[in-house]
Design a protein around this motif. Structure first.
Motif, PDB file in Angstrom:
ATOM      1  N   THR A 656       0.755  -1.412   0.055  1.00 25.37           N
ATOM      2  CA  THR A 656      -0.001   0.073  -0.096  1.00 25.37           C
ATOM      3  C   THR A 656       0.774   1.247  -0.030  1.00 25.37           C
ATOM      4  O   THR A 656       0.422   2.197  -0.726  1.00 25.37           O
ATOM      5  CB  THR A 656      -1.013   0.152   1.309  1.00 25.37           C
ATOM      6  N   CYS A 657       1.889   1.117   0.871  1.00 29.28           N
ATOM      7  CA  CYS A 657       2.767   2.429   1.101  1.00 29.28           C
ATOM      8  C   CYS A 657       3.838   2.540  -0.555  1.00 29.28           C
ATOM      9  O   CYS A 657       3.793   3.486  -1.137  1.00 29.28           O
ATOM     10  CB  CYS A 657       3.925   2.056   1.967  1.00 29.28           C
ATOM     11  N   HIS A 669      -5.300   1.669  -2.979  1.00 27.48           N
ATOM     12  CA  HIS A 669      -6.390   1.522  -2.299  1.00 27.48           C
ATOM     13  C   HIS A 669      -6.789   0.122  -2.283  1.00 27.48           C
ATOM     14  O   HIS A 669      -7.454  -0.572  -1.594  1.00 27.48           O
ATOM     15  CB  HIS A 669      -7.504   2.260  -2.811  1.00 27.48           C
ATOM     16  N   GLN A 670      -6.564  -0.450  -3.649  1.00 29.02           N
ATOM     17  CA  GLN A 670      -6.998  -1.961  -3.725  1.00 29.02           C
ATOM     18  C   GLN A 670      -6.094  -2.807  -2.921  1.00 29.02           C
ATOM     19  O   GLN A 670      -6.780  -3.912  -2.168  1.00 29.02           O
ATOM     20  CB  GLN A 670      -6.546  -2.499  -4.900  1.00 29.02           C
ATOM     21  N   LEU A 671      -4.791  -2.392  -2.566  1.00 28.13           N
ATOM     22  CA  LEU A 671      -4.102  -3.021  -1.327  1.00 28.13           C
ATOM     23  C   LEU A 671      -4.600  -2.697  -0.152  1.00 28.13           C
ATOM     24  O   LEU A 671      -4.732  -3.811   0.796  1.00 28.13           O
ATOM     25  CB  LEU A 671      -2.623  -2.969  -1.634  1.00 28.13           C
ATOM     26  N   TYR A 672      -4.968  -1.711   0.265  1.00 26.62           N
ATOM     27  CA  TYR A 672      -5.506  -1.653   1.548  1.00 26.62           C
ATOM     28  C   TYR A 672      -6.855  -2.216   1.682  1.00 26.62           C
ATOM     29  O   TYR A 672      -7.180  -2.345   2.791  1.00 26.62           O
ATOM     30  CB  TYR A 672      -5.621   0.025   1.678  1.00 26.62           C
ATOM     31  N   GLU A 705       0.083   7.764   3.568  1.00 25.33           N
ATOM     32  CA  GLU A 705       1.041   8.278   2.291  1.00 25.33           C
ATOM     33  C   GLU A 705       0.120   8.655   1.423  1.00 25.33           C
ATOM     34  O   GLU A 705       0.408   9.395   0.375  1.00 25.33           O
ATOM     35  CB  GLU A 705       1.929   6.960   2.109  1.00 25.33           C
ATOM     36  N   MET A 706      -1.068   7.908   1.313  1.00 22.79           N
ATOM     37  CA  MET A 706      -1.912   8.447   0.214  1.00 22.79           C
ATOM     38  C   MET A 706      -2.499   9.869   0.281  1.00 22.79           C
ATOM     39  O   MET A 706      -2.762  10.609  -0.702  1.00 22.79           O
ATOM     40  CB  MET A 706      -3.231   7.372   0.163  1.00 22.79           C
ATOM     41  N   LEU A 707      -2.565  10.366   1.448  1.00 24.16           N
ATOM     42  CA  LEU A 707      -3.149  11.794   1.632  1.00 24.16           C
ATOM     43  C   LEU A 707      -2.153  12.662   1.909  1.00 24.16           C
ATOM     44  O   LEU A 707      -2.285  13.774   1.355  1.00 24.16           O
ATOM     45  CB  LEU A 707      -4.012  11.518   3.077  1.00 24.16           C
ATOM     46  N   LEU A 762      -4.667   9.972  -3.654  1.00 25.83           N
ATOM     47  CA  LEU A 762      -6.171   9.903  -3.239  1.00 25.83           C
ATOM     48  C   LEU A 762      -6.759   8.640  -3.903  1.00 25.83           C
ATOM     49  O   LEU A 762      -7.073   8.861  -5.038  1.00 25.83           O
ATOM     50  CB  LEU A 762      -6.733  11.167  -3.411  1.00 25.83           C
ATOM     51  N   PRO A 763      -7.399   7.893  -3.261  1.00 26.89           N
ATOM     52  CA  PRO A 763      -8.095   6.592  -3.791  1.00 26.89           C
ATOM     53  C   PRO A 763      -9.514   7.121  -4.556  1.00 26.89           C
ATOM     54  O   PRO A 763     -10.086   8.144  -3.939  1.00 26.89           O
ATOM     55  CB  PRO A 763      -8.628   5.818  -2.647  1.00 26.89           C
TER      56      PRO A 763
END
Length: 830
Positions: A656-657, A669-672, A705-707, A762-763
């Motif tokens: 995810t990271c 997002h798929q991994l999360y 990390e996404m945000l 961002l997902p």
């Protein structure tokens, strides 16, 4: 895509304290049935122990941990204490306590010759065999141990129960159980207080009386067990290979209007009560003092702690506890747009997860961090602080090939910096012990090193298996410097600088030239992967110059250069590092277009191994980025496609990271979503399998990390082009375009502002939402709001005063300077 001028769209406002949010259902884990609670019954089995760990709900104060199952006829509270280890040694001499093999360095060149001669596999003259024979430790590592148990039995018939509810409020750290039998109502509360250092439990009844039997037990040798009208005292010894650990668990019981009767087996019976309050304290004799690790007056501490708790009373303790936990939980909060389902947590999982679960998982991970790491004398381990088994998986130890480091990735960005202190104290012990391992195992006169497994007794030696040798001080040091990057606390940097410098000094002396003359680390491996499997088997793991080592070394040397510059010391040491950096083995891309895992092009596109250690410069490092090193980022993408998506919990968290750092929000997002929906037990503990908490923490780090990302530095403050503005640690070799050479920074890097990349991944599924209290490197806190997938509002608060640049939608702002206590507010407009 809209182009926005970031340089001018801001105003300065005074910072204000965060608003306390009312307790919400969004932060509550809830169930309509008890967890598995027959852990100590006749039916006890490995399956029932696993079942308990998967369904009971966790409490903790950073040192003391507890889990409650919510059983009706028997409540089982598992108690853990972070320092209680067994089957190891303590109190040895300085060298022996490290676990190292004395004089092993005399055979180091024999081992290294096997590397130079390419003796792979597992034969008697192989790298692995010689490493095991000459360098590996023969001392026991031991394992983390369960502490004791509190059993509360009632005469309630589970078949008669109606309206059962069990919950854990992650914002306040309070667990609850309620149910009805006939017209009677029964309720319980549980919490583990950091201010009071006790576990607290209260049973109440309306329309009926409580008749309970309260017992204390342990899986270790009991030396004392007795009870009085208000107390149960347990003293026991945890077995060690040398010097057993003594510990005590003391329980206070207030029967209120009932009658308490001590029983001959050391338990306590309470009859005809409408309310019963229980306080529990527990300590071992452990102290983090090398090499004795002993000396705490656990009995006196138990008495003092219980007396203080009793004097305050339950209501005061509960008020202080909820204020303590909620203050930490309210520092950072993720709120995603969704319609709450009303499902219990286990049914939410069974339904395949979704945005509701993803939000809860992140906030819950922060709660788990509060529970298992604060100001304790040891950091969180593979299971955080919770363990029911005398022989836990992987010893429930400290794995330094990612796991203990991953436990602490999210503490800074998710605004729990105080949780990092136990890691710092542990690193101090490692640095002291690791000096002996460096000298005796590798013949290195300066600095310290660390193997792949650790415990609370300063074990730094090489793993007993020669294929698992490594020197992990560089990865430990990375966590230490990152903590400074977020806080900019120079007093802290001065505290840890000797540890950073010692890690670098070890490698300065340990590095050796390879075929092309570049400097590499060996013996080593690439955790936990094998190469040339067809020729030498799946255990062919020992190697030289593994990419992860070389990436971490560059990271370490640059961090030491910056720390030395900031602290204005050791200029000669800085120049030594600057001279070594260009001599390090370069990073390489291979015949498949992949980032090579080893200096040789051994990568197999069919390799699906869960470890992707050679992407450590992508995350948690900062030296590979699609914004600054496009060729290396493309090679990382090839590697990610080879390895595939699904794996263990912690590996899914790391992936995810990775995808977030590659700015692919959909893939991250798929991994999360896979991690939260398919790698979580009913209590949301990470499903490795079995339980490992690093998946919880790695997933939360991935959300951060996404945000928000802040790992790049603007070394050229006048350039609007981020590739020209940012410091780049690798440069493509003009003579060999598949090689990327390490670059040494000058002193200006220490003054370079960080670049705050807003919503970098961002997902698409998270169309609207907000996050408050994320932390960015450079000493900033960030609130973000977005709608329809676009940023609508950003507030950046300065904790220390400083400068930064913003990057959003391809635009890099000018340098923005903010005074301490002021905020940068960015209202977007069409």
């Amino acid at each position: 895509m809209r182009q926005i001028c970031l340089a001018c769209l801001f105003v300065l406002t005074p910072s204000s304290p965060g608003t306390l949010l009312a307790a919400e259902d969004r932060l509550v884990l809830k169930y309509d049935a008890p967890g598995i609670d027959d852990l100590l019954a006749e039916s006890d089995s490995a399956a029932s122990r696993l079942g308990y760990m998967q369904t009971a709900l966790p409490l903790g104060n950073g040192r003391l941990g507890a889990m409650f199952s919510g059983g009706i006829n028997q409540e089982h509270l598992l108690i853990n204490e972070i320092t209680l280890w067994m089957n190891a040694k303590r109190g040895l001499g300085d060298v022996a306590q490290s676990g190292t093999r004395p004089g092993a360095f005399r055979n180091l060149d024999t081992v290294r010759a096997a590397y130079r001669e390419g003796k792979y596999g597992r034969g008697p003259d192989s790298m692995e065999a010689l490493s095991t024979k000459h360098l590996s430790s023969v001392e026991p590592l031991g394992n983390y141990a369960p502490f004791a148990d509190l059993l509360i039995s009632s005469d309630h018939d589970p078949a008669a129960v109606r309206r059962y509810r069990r919950s854990l409020d992650a914002r306040t750290g309070v667990g609850r159980v309620s149910y009805r039998i006939g017209d009677a109502e029964f309720e319980r509360e549980y919490f583990c207080s950091h201010p009071a250092d006790v576990v607290a439990v209260r049973y109440t009844a309306k329309g009926a009386k409580l008749n309970l039997r309260i017992a204390v037990t342990t899986q270790h040798r009991v030396t004392r067990l007795d009870s009085s009208n208000t107390r149960i005292t347990l003293v026991a010894e945890c077995p060690m290979a040398k010097d057993d650990v003594a510990f005590m668990q003391a329980v206070y019981v207030d029967a209120t209007d009932g009658k308490a009767t001590p029983l001959s087996d050391g338990s306590l019976a309470v009859a005809e009560a409408t309310a019963i309050t229980i306080f529990l304290a527990g300590y071992s004799d452990y102290l983090p003092i090398y090499p004795t690790f002993k000396g705490r007056d656990f009995a006196a501490d138990c008495e003092q702690t219980l007396s203080a708790a009793v004097a305050q009373g339950y209501d005061a303790l509960r008020t202080a506890h909820t204020a303590d936990v909620s203050a930490l939980m309210d520092r950072c909060r993720l709120t995603l747009d969704h319609q709450p389902s009303g499902l219990t947590t286990d049914r939410l999982l069974a339904a395949g997860g979704g945005i509701e679960l993803e939000e809860l998982y992140f906030n819950y991970a922060r709660y788990l961090q509060v529970c298992c790491s604060r100001d304790a004398p040891a950091p969180s381990n593979l299971q955080g602080i919770w363990n029911a088994d005398l022989s836990p998986a992987w010893n429930c130890d400290y794995h330094t090939d990612i796991n203990v480091q991953m436990n602490y990735w999210m503490v800074n960005p998710a605004n729990l910096p105080g949780s990092f202190r136990p890691f710092v104290e542990w690193a101090k012990v490692l640095a002291e012990s690791g000096r002996h391992t460096a000298r005796e195992t590798f013949g290195v006169s300066k600095g310290w090193c660390m193997g792949v497994n650790g415990n609370v007794y300063g074990f730094t030696a090489q793993n007993p298996h020669g294929r698992r040798h490594q020197q992990a001080a560089h990865w430990i040091a990375q966590n230490l410097f990152e903590h400074y990057a977020y806080s900019q606390d120079q007093a802290y940097l001065a505290e840890v600088y000797p540890i950073l410098k010692g890690a670098a000094e070890f490698f300065i002396e340990f590095l050796a030239p390879w075929k092309d003359g570049s400097l590499v680390v060996y013996p080593t491996w690439s955790p936990e992967n094998a190469y040339l499997v067809g020729q030498h088997g799946r255990l062919n793991k020992q190697a030289y110059g593994a990419s992860w080592d070389q990436q971490l070394l560059l990271n370490l040397f640059i961090d030491c250069i910056e720390a030395s510059t900031v602290l204005d010391r050791d200029q000669e040491f800085r120049e030594t590092l600057r001279g070594l950096i260009p001599k390090l083995c370069p990073q390489k891309t291979g015949k498949h277009g992949q980032l090579q895992e080893w200096p040789e092009d051994w990568d197999d596109p069919k390799d699906k191994h869960r470890h992707i250690s050679h992407l450590i410069a992508l995350h948690p490092g900062r030296d590979i980025s699609p914004l600054t090193t496009e060729e290396l980022a493309e090679a990382a993408l090839v590697t990610m496609s080879h390895r595939g998506d699904r794996s263990t919990g912690w590996s899914s968290g790391w992936k995810t990271c990775f995808w977030a750092r590659l700015h692919n929000g959909a893939k991250a997002h798929q991994l999360y979503r896979f991690l939260t929906a398919q790698r979580a037990y009913p209590n949301l503990f990470d499903y490795h399998p079995p339980f490992q908490i690093d998946g919880n923490f790695g997933g939360a780090a991935g959300v951060c990390e996404m945000l928000l990302q802040s790992h790049l530095r603007s070394i050229n403050s006048s350039s609007p082009d981020i590739r020209r503005a940012a410091f780049v640690a690798y440069a493509q070799d003009a003579a060999n375009p598949s090689h990327f050479l390490p670059i040494a920074p000058d002193d200006a890097l220490a003054r370079a502002p960080y670049i705050l990349h807003l919503l970098p991944a961002l997902p698409p599924a998270w169309t609207g939402g907000k996050v408050t209290g994320l932390r960015a490197r450079g000493g900033f806190e960030v609130d973000l709001e977005w709608g329809q997938g676009e940023l609508t509002h950003a507030t950046i608060r300065s904790l220390n005063g400083g400068a930064f640049r913003i990057f959003y939608e391809g635009t890099l702002s000018e340098v923005i300077a903010v005074e301490q206590g002021e905020s940068f507010v960015w209202p977007l407009s069409n």
